[in-house]
Enzyme design. Structure first.
Site, PDB file in Angstrom:
ATOM      1  N   ASN A 127       0.865  -1.181   0.000  1.00 43.76           N
ATOM      2  CA  ASN A 127       0.000   0.000   0.000  1.00 43.76           C
ATOM      3  C   ASN A 127       0.908   1.240   0.000  1.00 43.76           C
ATOM      4  O   ASN A 127       1.490   1.582   1.020  1.00 43.76           O
ATOM      5  CB  ASN A 127      -0.868  -0.047   1.263  1.00 43.76           C
ATOM      6  N   ARG A 140      -2.653  -2.158  -3.304  1.00 42.50           N
ATOM      7  CA  ARG A 140      -3.855  -1.373  -3.016  1.00 42.50           C
ATOM      8  C   ARG A 140      -3.811  -0.126  -3.899  1.00 42.50           C
ATOM      9  O   ARG A 140      -2.841   0.637  -3.848  1.00 42.50           O
ATOM     10  CB  ARG A 140      -3.883  -0.969  -1.551  1.00 42.50           C
ATOM     11  N   HIS A 184     -13.135   2.761   0.705  1.00 45.41           N
ATOM     12  CA  HIS A 184     -13.126   1.722   1.758  1.00 45.41           C
ATOM     13  C   HIS A 184     -13.780   0.428   1.284  1.00 45.41           C
ATOM     14  O   HIS A 184     -14.250  -0.369   2.101  1.00 45.41           O
ATOM     15  CB  HIS A 184     -13.871   2.171   3.045  1.00 45.41           C
ATOM     16  N   ARG A 196     -11.731  15.581   8.416  1.00 43.60           N
ATOM     17  CA  ARG A 196     -12.569  15.953   7.259  1.00 43.60           C
ATOM     18  C   ARG A 196     -13.978  16.294   7.724  1.00 43.60           C
ATOM     19  O   ARG A 196     -14.536  15.622   8.586  1.00 43.60           O
ATOM     20  CB  ARG A 196     -12.645  14.790   6.259  1.00 43.60           C
ATOM     21  N   GLU A 235      -7.954  -5.288   5.724  1.00 41.85           N
ATOM     22  CA  GLU A 235      -7.899  -4.963   4.290  1.00 41.85           C
ATOM     23  C   GLU A 235      -6.779  -5.734   3.591  1.00 41.85           C
ATOM     24  O   GLU A 235      -6.946  -6.168   2.456  1.00 41.85           O
ATOM     25  CB  GLU A 235      -7.731  -3.450   4.110  1.00 41.85           C
TER      26      GLU A 235
END
Ligand code: ADP
Length: 398
Positions: free
Chosen positions: A10, A87, A176, A237, A381
């Site tokens: 990743n 990823r 996600h 965020r 993940e």
């Protein structure tokens, strides 16, 4: 059983997270992080069979960091490495599943840069470096967006002029996806239900947060959109705001686009509301001590999350359960409890003891008997990326 190791990579702009995953084993043999790449204090940190180690790799770029990693991977895989799973943050509409990376796929990934200008170049760097270092190994891209390509058009279109969608790709993509896929499949197996005949609402709550409606193993709606800013309150965020906010801030404050984007992405969310921190652990402790900002941030976070979960239910014909995952979802009994308190119309109620026990990787049901199923399922993940990579390799060799 035959060893089937997949190296999962990743890549961020100055970091590489990696894990050597053998899906037949519960833990990763090797995992770690190369960080501060491109700077004098670049370093490689790893964990091999439970023991931790680090080494400085001053000024290493992505390729040099992967080269440093190579002997560790070879030792851990004992020559049984089947492929590399990358990823990739955005697959646009082109990639609806994991994809073998050949030159055409790589070109397509590069062409998606306008949709994820910070992440795609880093992902491409990782792919190119890994291809050079491991030329004989299959390389597979697993996309954060691909799981959501099953959204119906009424869920993925914005109410904007059609030309913006057709010619510029302005639509909701969602993110996600790997996590929502993994935990919803786990939830079905945990509950003794067939994944292909089950309906879930999922809340992935990490630094980034999103909800998802998963019906019969497919995503039918999700809270993130064109970018990962839409939807829930997150660490820094804002999530949803009035779409006129950009214009308002430009007119009244004279802010530039960059300043507005920075505020919405880096200074808002839990950090902006609390004036204290983006970290939920810190906020929970501050709330205990009566911190007004932390208390408000937690209230807004949970109410907005519950509202999003309720709206996702429009995509379901029945509800088999709500799943909490991600650092906050897996560890915060307080957030789970406050959120579910807003969802009593859905016959949701938590068992206080079961809720308190599901922390630090413990999975389980946390609802009281007779109420709608609520589960805590730790996400993984890397494992899902390895599973997707292996499935593709098997198709190619079948
Ligand atoms: P990322 O999205 O970067 O992978 P994580 O999934 O690790 O992030 O989630 C990070 C969030 O999880 C942080 O807000 C952190 O405070 C929160 N978190 C971790 N442990 C706890 C805990 N015990 N209680 C409350 N929040 C926690």
């Amino acid at each position: 059983m035959q060893a089937c190791n997949i190296l999962v990579i990743n890549c961020g702009s100055s970091s590489i997270k990696f894990a050597l995953v053998n899906p037949t084993e519960p833990d990763f043999t090797l995992s770690g992080l190369a960080e501060r790449l491109g700077s004098a204090d670049a370093a490689l940190h790893w964990q091999y069979r439970g023991s931790k180690d680090s080494k400085p790799i001053g000024n290493a770029d992505h390729r040099q960091a992967l080269a440093e990693l190579l002997p560790l991977v070879e030792r851990a895989a004992q020559g049984k490495l089947l492929g590399i799973g990358h990823r990739v943050v955005h697959g646009g509409e082109y990639f609806t599943t994991a994809s073998w990376i050949d030159s055409k796929a790589l070109q397509e990934i590069k062409s998606l840069e306008p949709l994820a200008p910070l992440h795609i170049p880093a992902n491409v760097q990782g792919i190119e470096a890994a291809t050079k270092l491991f030329p004989d190994l299959p390389q597979v891209a697993v996309f954060d967006t691909a799981f959501h390509q099953s959204l119906p058009e009424h869920a993925f279109r914005y109410a904007l002029p059609e030309v913006l969608y057709r010619q510029h790709g302005v639509r909701r993509y969602g993110f996600h996806g790997t996590s929502h896929h993994y935990v919803s499949a786990q939830a079905a197996s945990f509950s003794g239900l067939a994944y292909g005949d089950s309906s879930w609402l999922v809340a992935h709550l990490g630094n980034g947060c999103s909800t998802c409606a998963v019906v019969n193993g497919q995503s039918r709606d999700t809270s993130m959109g064109l970018t990962p800013l839409e939807g829930l309150v997150m660490g820094t965020r804002s999530g949803d705001v009035d779409p006129n906010l950009h214009g308002h801030l430009a007119r009244t404050m004279g802010w530039s686009l960059d300043e507005i984007n920075h505020t919405l992405n880096q200074d808002s969310g839990l950090l902006g509301l609390s004036g204290l921190s983006n970290d939920m652990r810190t906020l929970e402790q501050a709330r205990e001590q009566g911190h007004v900002g932390a208390t408000l941030a937690i209230e807004v976070f949970c109410y907005r999350l519950a509202k999003s979960i309720a709206s996702m239910s429009c995509a379901l014909l029945r509800l088999d359960g709500l799943v909490f995952t991600g650092g906050i979802g897996e560890n915060s009994a307080l957030i789970r409890n406050k959120t579910v308190q807003h969802l009593s119309l859905f016959n949701m109620q938590l068992d206080r003891e079961a809720n308190a026990l599901c922390i630090r990787g413990v999975a389980g049901p946390i609802h009281t008997p007779g109420h709608t199923r609520v589960l805590v399922i730790p996400t993984n993940e890397e494992r899902q990326i390895a599973l997707d990579t292996l499935a593709l390799l098997k198709q190619h060799t079948a």
